[in-house]
Every structure is written in structure tokens, then in C-alpha cells.
Design a protein around this motif. Structure first.
Motif, PDB file in Angstrom:
ATOM      1  N   ILE A  80       0.837  -1.197   0.000  1.00  0.00           N
ATOM      2  CA  ILE A  80       0.000   0.000   0.000  1.00  0.00           C
ATOM      3  C   ILE A  80       0.874   1.250   0.000  1.00  0.00           C
ATOM      4  CG2 ILE A  80      -1.717   1.290   1.342  1.00  0.00           C
ATOM      5  CD1 ILE A  80      -2.537  -1.558   2.458  1.00  0.00           C
ATOM      6  N   GLU A  81       0.588   2.159  -0.932  1.00  0.00           N
ATOM      7  CA  GLU A  81       1.329   3.416  -1.006  1.00  0.00           C
ATOM      8  C   GLU A  81       0.485   4.612  -0.556  1.00  0.00           C
ATOM      9  OE1 GLU A  81       3.978   6.096  -4.146  1.00  0.00           O
ATOM     10  OE2 GLU A  81       3.396   4.048  -4.663  1.00  0.00           O
ATOM     11  N   VAL A  82      -0.817   4.545  -0.791  1.00  0.00           N
ATOM     12  CA  VAL A  82      -1.704   5.649  -0.415  1.00  0.00           C
ATOM     13  C   VAL A  82      -2.969   5.101   0.234  1.00  0.00           C
ATOM     14  CG1 VAL A  82      -3.045   7.634  -1.210  1.00  0.00           C
ATOM     15  CG2 VAL A  82      -0.863   7.093  -2.310  1.00  0.00           C
ATOM     16  N   ALA A 117      -6.499   2.047  10.057  1.00  0.00           N
ATOM     17  CA  ALA A 117      -5.922   1.882   8.714  1.00  0.00           C
ATOM     18  C   ALA A 117      -4.497   2.433   8.661  1.00  0.00           C
ATOM     19  CB  ALA A 117      -6.804   2.583   7.681  1.00  0.00           C
ATOM     20  N   VAL A 118      -4.296   3.598   9.263  1.00  0.00           N
ATOM     21  CA  VAL A 118      -2.958   4.200   9.260  1.00  0.00           C
ATOM     22  C   VAL A 118      -1.971   3.315  10.007  1.00  0.00           C
ATOM     23  CG1 VAL A 118      -1.578   6.154  10.071  1.00  0.00           C
ATOM     24  CG2 VAL A 118      -3.819   6.557   9.035  1.00  0.00           C
ATOM     25  N   GLN A 119      -2.359   2.846  11.171  1.00  0.00           N
ATOM     26  CA  GLN A 119      -1.461   2.011  11.967  1.00  0.00           C
ATOM     27  C   GLN A 119      -1.103   0.720  11.234  1.00  0.00           C
ATOM     28  OE1 GLN A 119      -3.610   1.528  15.638  1.00  0.00           O
ATOM     29  NE2 GLN A 119      -2.898   3.477  16.485  1.00  0.00           N
ATOM     30  N   ASP A 120      -2.101   0.101  10.616  1.00  0.00           N
ATOM     31  CA  ASP A 120      -1.853  -1.172   9.938  1.00  0.00           C
ATOM     32  C   ASP A 120      -1.036  -0.987   8.657  1.00  0.00           C
ATOM     33  OD1 ASP A 120      -2.899  -4.179   9.990  1.00  0.00           O
ATOM     34  OD2 ASP A 120      -2.923  -3.494   7.910  1.00  0.00           O
ATOM     35  N   ALA A 121      -1.301   0.093   7.935  1.00  0.00           N
ATOM     36  CA  ALA A 121      -0.606   0.326   6.661  1.00  0.00           C
ATOM     37  C   ALA A 121       0.751   0.980   6.832  1.00  0.00           C
ATOM     38  CB  ALA A 121      -1.477   1.195   5.753  1.00  0.00           C
ATOM     39  N   LEU A 122       1.082   1.400   8.037  1.00  0.00           N
ATOM     40  CA  LEU A 122       2.282   2.208   8.250  1.00  0.00           C
ATOM     41  C   LEU A 122       3.575   1.564   7.761  1.00  0.00           C
ATOM     42  CD1 LEU A 122       3.179   4.935   9.226  1.00  0.00           C
ATOM     43  CD2 LEU A 122       3.306   4.037  11.559  1.00  0.00           C
ATOM     44  N   PRO A 123       3.806   0.267   7.988  1.00  0.00           N
ATOM     45  CA  PRO A 123       5.044  -0.323   7.444  1.00  0.00           C
ATOM     46  C   PRO A 123       5.164  -0.165   5.926  1.00  0.00           C
ATOM     47  CG  PRO A 123       4.099  -1.770   9.083  1.00  0.00           C
ATOM     48  CD  PRO A 123       3.071  -0.702   8.826  1.00  0.00           C
ATOM     49  N   ASP A 124       4.054  -0.372   5.208  1.00  0.00           N
ATOM     50  CA  ASP A 124       4.054  -0.180   3.755  1.00  0.00           C
ATOM     51  C   ASP A 124       4.279   1.281   3.406  1.00  0.00           C
ATOM     52  OD1 ASP A 124       3.569  -2.837   3.351  1.00  0.00           O
ATOM     53  OD2 ASP A 124       1.532  -2.597   2.591  1.00  0.00           O
ATOM     54  N   LEU A 125       3.587   2.169   4.116  1.00  0.00           N
ATOM     55  CA  LEU A 125       3.696   3.598   3.825  1.00  0.00           C
ATOM     56  C   LEU A 125       5.108   4.110   4.044  1.00  0.00           C
ATOM     57  CD1 LEU A 125       0.364   4.864   5.465  1.00  0.00           C
ATOM     58  CD2 LEU A 125       0.797   4.422   3.040  1.00  0.00           C
TER      59      LEU A 125
END
Length: 228
Positions: A80-82, A117-125
Motif C-alpha cells: 500500500i502506497e496511499v 488503517a494508518v497504523q496497519d498500513a504504516l510499514p508499507d507507507l
């Protein structure tokens, strides 16, 4: 080729325009919402434009469901980038009489789900130097005239949720900047053409908002922008 944009709260207006705008730049698009038919049609329309897209049914007010959905997105489309957060709840219109469950529902979708969502996606982001992009609303503004409008429109819950969301954007922007993740918000000051709220007097094009989101994503300078 860019990464994946997860469009939460997908519908025919802003979120569809954002999906198409980022899709044209090479992003794969995950469409997220609660209505399977709408999601399927949206994904098919994007695929017809040669944009890789897939639908994911999810109640974004349920943090566990959000985390499970993002795992499915990664498995199906990639990192995930965005994260685009367009979801909202119009409940608790009159805060003097609204049951606590309605107030919780507003905050679950507009704050708790977004934060999950932010916490879960943070490694990808962090790996992609990605972004979190939030759709803001004019009812979030702190002034007596806006508060009077929210009350007269029976939209007090929406105003409360948007105001809390606005603050969350600012906090996350400062916290995550050093980690290479941009967090920003485009506040829409008016009615958007082609949406459920458009009774024929809307003045803002969804494509204009989507372009503003893309400019914000590319410039990464200021956390807040307005359209309208």
C-alpha cells in the motif's frame, strides 16, 4: 509502476474521481465500501479504463475488519502506497438527543477506522514514502456561523466527526513526517456534483477535488488544502 491506493468509503463522487486520477498515474486501486454492487461496478469501470482495480467489502467503522481488509488488499494487489479516507457517517444529527451508539458510529468511521488503517498500513507507507489523504468538510471549521449551520441542517454528528478528523490529520502529519509519510486533507467547501447531496445546485466538480488531492500528494508541503 506505482503502488496501491486504498479508497475507503467508495462512491460515485470524490472517491471515484480520486480512484481514476491515481489510477491514471499507474496506481492499482482497491475500492472499499459496504455495497457490493456499487464496488463491483466501480472496479469494472476502472478496469475498462485499463486501471487495475479490485473491490473489497468492509465496514470501515470496525477496526478489526479494516485490518483484515488491508491484509486482503496486500495479498491481492501488493504493498500500500496511499490510503484515501472518504468514509463518513451522517448519524447523531442532533447531539442533544442522539443515542450514544450513534455518536460512537460517527467516531468509529471517521476517527477510529482511519487510525486503524494508518497504523496497519504504516510499514508499507514508510517503505514507499507514501501518504494518507483525507476528505475534509467545511462543517469542521471552528466558528459560530458553521456551528449554527450544522445544527440547522441536523448535521451535528457529521460536524463533530469532521472536526476530530481534521485534528487527527494535523497530529499525524507532524508525527509521521520524519518517517517519510505524508498526511494531508482536502476540505470541500460546498456541494459536489453528481453526489447524493446534489439536488441540482452543486457547484464543485469531483475531478477538481481529485486533482487537488494529487497535487497535495505530489507536493507534500502543506497538510491542508481547500476546494470550493
Amino acid at each position: 509502476m506505482s503502488g496501491v491506493i486504498v479508497v475507503n468509503g467508495y462512491g460515485p463522487g470524490i472517491s471515484n474521481a480520486v480512484a481514476r486520477r491515481f489510477g491514471r498515474e499507474g496506481f492499482a486501486v482497491a475500492l472499499v465500501g459496504r455495497t457490493e454492487e456499487r464496488l463491483a461496478k466501480g472496479a469494472a469501470a476502472l478496469e475498462a479504463e485499463k486501471i487495475r482495480a479490485k473491490a473489497f467489502k468492509c465496514d470501515v467503522g470496525d477496526a478489526d475488519a479494516v485490518r483484515a481488509m488491508l491484509a486482503s488488499v496486500r495479498s491481492s494487489l501488493g504493498p500500500i502506497e496511499v490510503v484515501h479516507w472518504n468514509a463518513y457517517v451522517g448519524a447523531a444529527g442532533d447531539l442533544t438527543t442522539a443515542p450514544a451508539s450513534e455518536v460512537h458510529a460517527v467516531l468509529d468511521v471517521m476517527v477510529h477506522g482511519l487510525l486503524a488503517a494508518v497504523q496497519d498500513a504504516l510499514p508499507d507507507l514508510e517503505k514507499s514514502k507514501g501518504a494518507v489523504l483525507v476528505t475534509g468538510g467545511g462543517l469542521s471549521k471552528y466558528d459560530p456561523a458553521t456551528d449554527e449551520i450544522a445544527g440547522s441542517w441536523n448535521a451535528m454528528g457529521l460536524a463533530l466527526g469532521k472536526a476530530a478528523q481534521h485534528k487527527l490529520v494535523g497530529l499525524l502529519n507532524k508525527k509521521l513526517a520524519a518517517r517519510g509519510v505524508f498526511v494531508g486533507e482536502v476540505t470541500v467547501l460546498g456541494l459536489v456534483k453528481g453526489t447524493l447531496f446534489d439536488s441540482g445546485n452543486a457547484t464543485i466538480d469531483a475531478d477538481t477535488i481529485a486533482e487537488r488531492f494529487y497535487e497535495l500528494f505530489r507536493s507534500r508541503k502543506e497538510p491542508y488544502a481547500e476546494v470550493g
